[in-house]
Every structure is written in C-alpha cells, then in structure tokens.
Design a protein around this motif. Structure first.
Motif, PDB file in Angstrom:
ATOM      1  N   LYS A   1       0.829  -1.200   0.000  1.00  0.00           N
ATOM      2  CA  LYS A   1       0.000   0.000   0.000  1.00  0.00           C
ATOM      3  C   LYS A   1       0.864   1.251   0.000  1.00  0.00           C
ATOM      4  O   LYS A   1       0.540   2.235  -0.665  1.00  0.00           O
ATOM      5  CB  LYS A   1      -0.937   0.009   1.199  1.00  0.00           C
TER       6      LYS A   1
ATOM      7  N   GLN B   1       2.337   1.611  -3.486  1.00  0.00           N
ATOM      8  CA  GLN B   1       1.295   2.067  -4.404  1.00  0.00           C
ATOM      9  C   GLN B   1       1.011   3.550  -4.195  1.00  0.00           C
ATOM     10  O   GLN B   1       0.827   4.295  -5.147  1.00  0.00           O
ATOM     11  CB  GLN B   1       0.009   1.248  -4.221  1.00  0.00           C
ATOM     12  N   SER B   2       1.008   3.979  -2.961  1.00  0.00           N
ATOM     13  CA  SER B   2       0.780   5.386  -2.643  1.00  0.00           C
ATOM     14  C   SER B   2       1.887   6.265  -3.227  1.00  0.00           C
ATOM     15  O   SER B   2       1.612   7.314  -3.811  1.00  0.00           O
ATOM     16  CB  SER B   2       0.693   5.572  -1.132  1.00  0.00           C
TER      17      SER B   2
ATOM     18  N   TYR C   1       3.868   5.514  -5.766  1.00  0.00           N
ATOM     19  CA  TYR C   1       3.708   5.461  -7.219  1.00  0.00           C
ATOM     20  C   TYR C   1       2.605   6.415  -7.671  1.00  0.00           C
ATOM     21  O   TYR C   1       2.774   7.170  -8.635  1.00  0.00           O
ATOM     22  CB  TYR C   1       3.394   4.030  -7.664  1.00  0.00           C
ATOM     23  N   ASN C   2       1.475   6.403  -6.978  1.00  0.00           N
ATOM     24  CA  ASN C   2       0.358   7.284  -7.332  1.00  0.00           C
ATOM     25  C   ASN C   2       0.753   8.757  -7.202  1.00  0.00           C
ATOM     26  O   ASN C   2       0.374   9.584  -8.038  1.00  0.00           O
ATOM     27  CB  ASN C   2      -0.860   6.986  -6.465  1.00  0.00           C
ATOM     28  N   GLN C   3       1.490   9.091  -6.158  1.00  0.00           N
ATOM     29  CA  GLN C   3       1.949  10.473  -5.981  1.00  0.00           C
ATOM     30  C   GLN C   3       2.862  10.891  -7.115  1.00  0.00           C
ATOM     31  O   GLN C   3       2.745  11.997  -7.647  1.00  0.00           O
ATOM     32  CB  GLN C   3       2.648  10.632  -4.635  1.00  0.00           C
TER      33      GLN C   3
ATOM     34  N   THR D   1       3.017   9.606 -10.205  1.00  0.00           N
ATOM     35  CA  THR D   1       2.265   9.734 -11.455  1.00  0.00           C
ATOM     36  C   THR D   1       1.396  10.991 -11.461  1.00  0.00           C
ATOM     37  O   THR D   1       1.251  11.634 -12.504  1.00  0.00           O
ATOM     38  CB  THR D   1       1.403   8.482 -11.741  1.00  0.00           C
ATOM     39  N   ASN D   2       0.840  11.363 -10.319  1.00  0.00           N
ATOM     40  CA  ASN D   2       0.049  12.600 -10.251  1.00  0.00           C
ATOM     41  C   ASN D   2       0.909  13.829 -10.503  1.00  0.00           C
ATOM     42  O   ASN D   2       0.500  14.753 -11.210  1.00  0.00           O
ATOM     43  CB  ASN D   2      -0.664  12.707  -8.907  1.00  0.00           C
TER      44      ASN D   2
END
Length: 86
Positions: free
Chosen positions: A3, A6-7, A9-11, A13-14
C-alpha cells in the motif's frame, strides 16, 4: 508495504500528470518525456510517414530520443535545473 509503494507510485504519477510529463515504463528502457514534445514529434513523424519520406521519418524518430529522460541515465541529471527552478 504494498500500500505504501502504491501510494508513492500514485503520488509520482500525479506529479508527472500535473506537469504534462508522460512516463513510459515499458522495458527495456523506461523513460520520461514531456507530453507536448511527444505529441509534436509523433505528429510530424506521422506526416512524414504518410508522405513516404522514410529517411526523414527515421530522422524524426531519432530526434525524439533527445527528448527522453531514461531512468538508467538519471544520474546524469542530478544537478539539472530548468530556468527559474532554482
């Protein structure tokens, strides 16, 4: 742990999306490129291809390489700043 990864990675990509940067993580050489550069070069190359100007098309695709920031070469950009980013 997944998690958290993933967090992160999401940051990342954003942030890239907010700055109009595309991330290609397809092997063998993942890279970043500005969306505007990718779209412009692809449109120019497609136009050349449609006109059967193969040598010019190949040249344009080689030019595109100069706009890519490869992950395995990121050490080269450790001290890189764009104008006004200091």
């Amino acid at each position: 742990m997944m998690k958290v990864l993933q967090s992160v990675y999401n940051q990342i990509t954003n942030i890239l999306k907010e700055n109009n940067v595309l991330m290609n993580i397809t092997p063998p050489r993942p890279y970043l490129i500005k969306k505007d550069d990718e779209e412009r070069i692809n449109a120019e190359a497609e136009d050349l291809f449609k006109k059967c100007k193969i040598e010019e098309y190949n040249s344009k695709m080689k030019e595109k390489e100069a706009y890519k920031l490869y992950f395995d070469e990121s050490y080269k950009y450790a001290n890189f700043y764009e104008e006004g980013d200091e």
